[in-house]
Design a protein around this motif. Structure first.
Motif, mmCIF file in Angstrom:
data_model
loop_
_atom_site.group_PDB
_atom_site.id
_atom_site.type_symbol
_atom_site.label_atom_id
_atom_site.label_comp_id
_atom_site.label_asym_id
_atom_site.label_seq_id
_atom_site.Cartn_x
_atom_site.Cartn_y
_atom_site.Cartn_z
ATOM 1 N N LEU A 209 12.489 12.645 -32.589
ATOM 2 C CA LEU A 209 12.883 12.327 -31.219
ATOM 3 C C LEU A 209 12.863 13.583 -30.346
ATOM 4 O O LEU A 209 12.364 13.562 -29.215
ATOM 5 C CB LEU A 209 14.277 11.698 -31.199
ATOM 6 N N GLU A 210 13.389 14.696 -30.854
ATOM 7 C CA GLU A 210 13.385 15.937 -30.089
ATOM 8 C C GLU A 210 11.967 16.458 -29.898
ATOM 9 O O GLU A 210 11.632 17.025 -28.855
ATOM 10 C CB GLU A 210 14.266 16.981 -30.769
ATOM 11 N N GLN A 211 11.117 16.284 -30.903
ATOM 12 C CA GLN A 211 9.720 16.691 -30.763
ATOM 13 C C GLN A 211 9.008 15.837 -29.719
ATOM 14 O O GLN A 211 8.204 16.353 -28.924
ATOM 15 C CB GLN A 211 9.013 16.594 -32.119
ATOM 16 N N ALA A 212 9.305 14.543 -29.694
ATOM 17 C CA ALA A 212 8.730 13.668 -28.674
ATOM 18 C C ALA A 212 9.220 14.070 -27.288
ATOM 19 O O ALA A 212 8.479 13.987 -26.303
ATOM 20 C CB ALA A 212 9.093 12.207 -28.961
ATOM 21 N N ARG A 213 10.460 14.518 -27.196
ATOM 22 C CA ARG A 213 11.005 14.979 -25.916
ATOM 23 C C ARG A 213 10.241 16.221 -25.435
ATOM 24 O O ARG A 213 9.937 16.365 -24.243
ATOM 25 C CB ARG A 213 12.498 15.297 -26.052
ATOM 26 N N THR A 214 9.923 17.119 -26.364
ATOM 27 C CA THR A 214 9.132 18.304 -26.024
ATOM 28 C C THR A 214 7.755 17.894 -25.511
ATOM 29 O O THR A 214 7.262 18.413 -24.499
ATOM 30 C CB THR A 214 8.971 19.215 -27.259
ATOM 31 N N ALA A 215 7.120 16.954 -26.207
ATOM 32 C CA ALA A 215 5.792 16.491 -25.796
ATOM 33 C C ALA A 215 5.844 15.840 -24.415
ATOM 34 O O ALA A 215 4.939 16.028 -23.591
ATOM 35 C CB ALA A 215 5.245 15.512 -26.831
ATOM 36 N N LEU A 216 6.915 15.092 -24.150
ATOM 37 C CA LEU A 216 7.049 14.428 -22.859
ATOM 38 C C LEU A 216 7.116 15.431 -21.716
ATOM 39 O O LEU A 216 6.636 15.168 -20.613
ATOM 40 C CB LEU A 216 8.288 13.533 -22.859
ATOM 41 N N ARG A 217 7.700 16.586 -21.959
ATOM 42 C CA ARG A 217 7.808 17.596 -20.908
ATOM 43 C C ARG A 217 6.435 18.067 -20.437
ATOM 44 O O ARG A 217 6.297 18.569 -19.313
ATOM 45 C CB ARG A 217 8.603 18.804 -21.419
ATOM 46 N N LEU A 218 5.424 17.924 -21.285
ATOM 47 C CA LEU A 218 4.080 18.380 -20.941
ATOM 48 C C LEU A 218 3.162 17.231 -20.545
ATOM 49 O O LEU A 218 1.965 17.441 -20.324
ATOM 50 C CB LEU A 218 3.477 19.154 -22.117
ATOM 51 N N ALA A 219 3.702 16.023 -20.467
ATOM 52 C CA ALA A 219 2.888 14.865 -20.077
ATOM 53 C C ALA A 219 2.782 14.789 -18.557
ATOM 54 O O ALA A 219 3.744 15.050 -17.835
ATOM 55 C CB ALA A 219 3.518 13.586 -20.618
ATOM 56 N N ALA A 220 1.601 14.433 -18.089
ATOM 57 C CA ALA A 220 1.364 14.303 -16.649
ATOM 58 C C ALA A 220 1.705 12.893 -16.191
ATOM 59 O O ALA A 220 1.948 11.992 -17.009
ATOM 60 C CB ALA A 220 -0.089 14.628 -16.327
ATOM 61 N N ASP A 221 1.717 12.682 -14.900
ATOM 62 C CA ASP A 221 1.935 11.342 -14.361
ATOM 63 C C ASP A 221 0.743 10.444 -14.679
ATOM 64 O O ASP A 221 -0.399 10.917 -14.782
ATOM 65 C CB ASP A 221 2.135 11.390 -12.847
ATOM 66 N N VAL A 222 1.005 9.171 -14.819
ATOM 67 C CA VAL A 222 -0.058 8.206 -15.089
ATOM 68 C C VAL A 222 -1.037 8.192 -13.919
ATOM 69 O O VAL A 222 -0.640 8.199 -12.753
ATOM 70 C CB VAL A 222 0.529 6.795 -15.302
ATOM 71 N N GLY A 223 -2.324 8.191 -14.230
ATOM 72 C CA GLY A 223 -3.340 8.140 -13.195
ATOM 73 C C GLY A 223 -3.897 9.487 -12.794
ATOM 74 O O GLY A 223 -4.882 9.554 -12.048
ATOM 75 N N GLY A 224 -3.294 10.584 -13.294
ATOM 76 C CA GLY A 224 -3.801 11.910 -12.990
ATOM 77 C C GLY A 224 -4.899 12.322 -13.960
ATOM 78 O O GLY A 224 -5.286 11.567 -14.857
ATOM 79 N N LEU A 225 -5.398 13.541 -13.793
ATOM 80 C CA LEU A 225 -6.472 14.017 -14.668
ATOM 81 C C LEU A 225 -5.947 14.463 -16.025
ATOM 82 O O LEU A 225 -6.630 14.334 -17.035
ATOM 83 C CB LEU A 225 -7.205 15.186 -13.989
ATOM 84 N N ALA A 226 -4.744 15.000 -16.069
ATOM 85 C CA ALA A 226 -4.165 15.463 -17.331
ATOM 86 C C ALA A 226 -3.601 14.275 -18.110
ATOM 87 O O ALA A 226 -3.274 13.231 -17.528
ATOM 88 C CB ALA A 226 -3.074 16.496 -17.063
ATOM 89 N N PRO A 227 -3.465 14.418 -19.435
ATOM 90 C CA PRO A 227 -2.969 13.301 -20.256
ATOM 91 C C PRO A 227 -1.551 12.887 -19.877
ATOM 92 O O PRO A 227 -0.671 13.728 -19.713
ATOM 93 C CB PRO A 227 -3.016 13.864 -21.679
ATOM 94 N N ALA A 228 -1.337 11.583 -19.757
ATOM 95 C CA ALA A 228 0.000 11.054 -19.499
ATOM 96 C C ALA A 228 0.747 10.810 -20.807
ATOM 97 O O ALA A 228 1.955 10.620 -20.798
ATOM 98 C CB ALA A 228 -0.090 9.755 -18.702
#
Length: 342
Positions: A209-228
């Motif tokens: 769960l904490e690792q997923a939280r870390t990954a979420l911090r680097l996720a972009a908004d849906v619809g942008g060029l970077a991975p959501a």
């Protein structure tokens, strides 16, 4: 209750917000959730750190608004909300600059929820079991029981999202986020901003769960060029930055501040940097941005002058990559409580 909240949002948002707080804690009680989950909910709803002094167990638990556990004692003269039926135990919000409009209600309902959970005897719901299985503050016995009741075995993928549209059979909320447990290592539903991590064994769900939280911090908004949707296992050394640097620390970096200044008048800046760092050639970067090659060249010339370095060359490219990563850390915190995930 939820239908009433929806109607009130149109004519009286303050009353709807108050009812939303009451409904949230009532659901936690119905799900027979953990003590830590109640404190996390208080922090998320208030948008400020929350704490609990548990006299019976001699423990202090503190959580940030994004659900992270906070170490150490609270430094400040916070107003205490006693927990009925638990002498010497109390809750508080670490709010600076005066109370928020719902702070008193949040504390009162959280205290009542903790009282009800300490005296109730009914079994937790599936949502409550998911929360207990992922809760680092749950006892080993409670976690094993929750895992067994959920029928979990083998590797489990934890998906943490800011979207109420995430759908799964085993789903719940953690603070302001939706959490879903998916058996194995499946593909993640598209159209949601999320972080994902794999627990090799169900008893390792809190770590995942904490690792997923870390990954979420680097996720972009849906619809942008970077991975959501970002998987923790794909981050490698990048995860260290997101784990060890807070949003405030990242936002204070000079290069990040400069990026925010440029974004205020030129909303294409981040996407342009992402494209030139992601693609092997400027022509492919231009195609990714849906602009003419000459337009991209003009943007990069302007950016080089504004940033003080060329983001496509040598150390300038490295500097731009780190700046963009820190910018995502600075802006990747969860900003609002999601709706009902069920």
């Amino acid at each position: 209750m939820r239908d009433l909240i929806g109607k009130l949002e149109v004519v009286d948002d303050d009353t709807a917000s108050a009812l939303r707080v009451i409904d949230h804690f009532d659901r936690l009680v119905d799900e027979r959730t953990s003590t830590a989950a109640v404190v996390r909910a208080a922090a998320a709803l208030a948008g400020s750190p929350a704490g609990l002094h548990d006299a019976a167990r001699g423990l202090v638990k503190r959580f940030a608004a994004d659900g992270r556990a906070l170490a150490g004692e609270a430094e400040g003269n916070w107003r205490h909300e006693p927990i009925p039926g638990q002498p010497g135990s109390w809750l508080w919000l670490e709010r600076t600059g005066g109370d928020g409009p719902l702070d008193a209600l949040i504390l009162e309902r959280a205290a009542r929820a903790l009282q009800a959970l300490s005296t109730g005897s009914s079994d937790p719901s599936t949502s409550g079991l998911v929360r207990i299985a992922c809760d680092p503050d749950a006892t080993d016995a409670d976690r094993r029981d929750a895992v067994a009741r959920l029928g979990l075995s083998g590797p489990i993928t934890v998906v943490l999202s800011t979207s109420a549209h995430l759908r799964a059979t085993l789903i719940s909320t953690v603070g302001a986020l939706v959490v879903a447990l998916l058996p194995g290592t499946p593909s993640i539903p598209e159209g949601v901003r999320a972080g994902a991590a794999v627990a090799p064994d169900p008893l390792q769900l809190p770590t995942a769960l904490e690792q997923a939280r870390t990954a979420l911090r680097l996720a972009a908004d849906v619809g942008g060029l970077a991975p959501a949707m970002v998987r923790y296992d794909d981050l490698g050394a990048l995860a260290v930055i997101a784990e060890r640097i807070s949003a405030d620390e990242a936002a204070g970096v000079g290069d990040v501040r400069r990026l925010d200044e440029l974004l205020a008048g030129h909303p294409w800046v981040v996407d342009t940097l992402h494209a030139v760092l992601d693609q092997p050639s400027l022509r492919q970067s231009a195609a990714m941005l849906h602009v003419h090659h000459s337009t991209l060249q003009e943007r990069l010339t302007w950016l080089s002058g504004q940033l003080g370095y060329a983001p496509t060359k040598g150390r300038g490219r490295q500097r731009a990559a780190v700046t963009l990563l820190l910018w995502r850390v600075a802006h990747g915190t969860e900003q609002q409580v999601v709706g009902d995930p069920h």
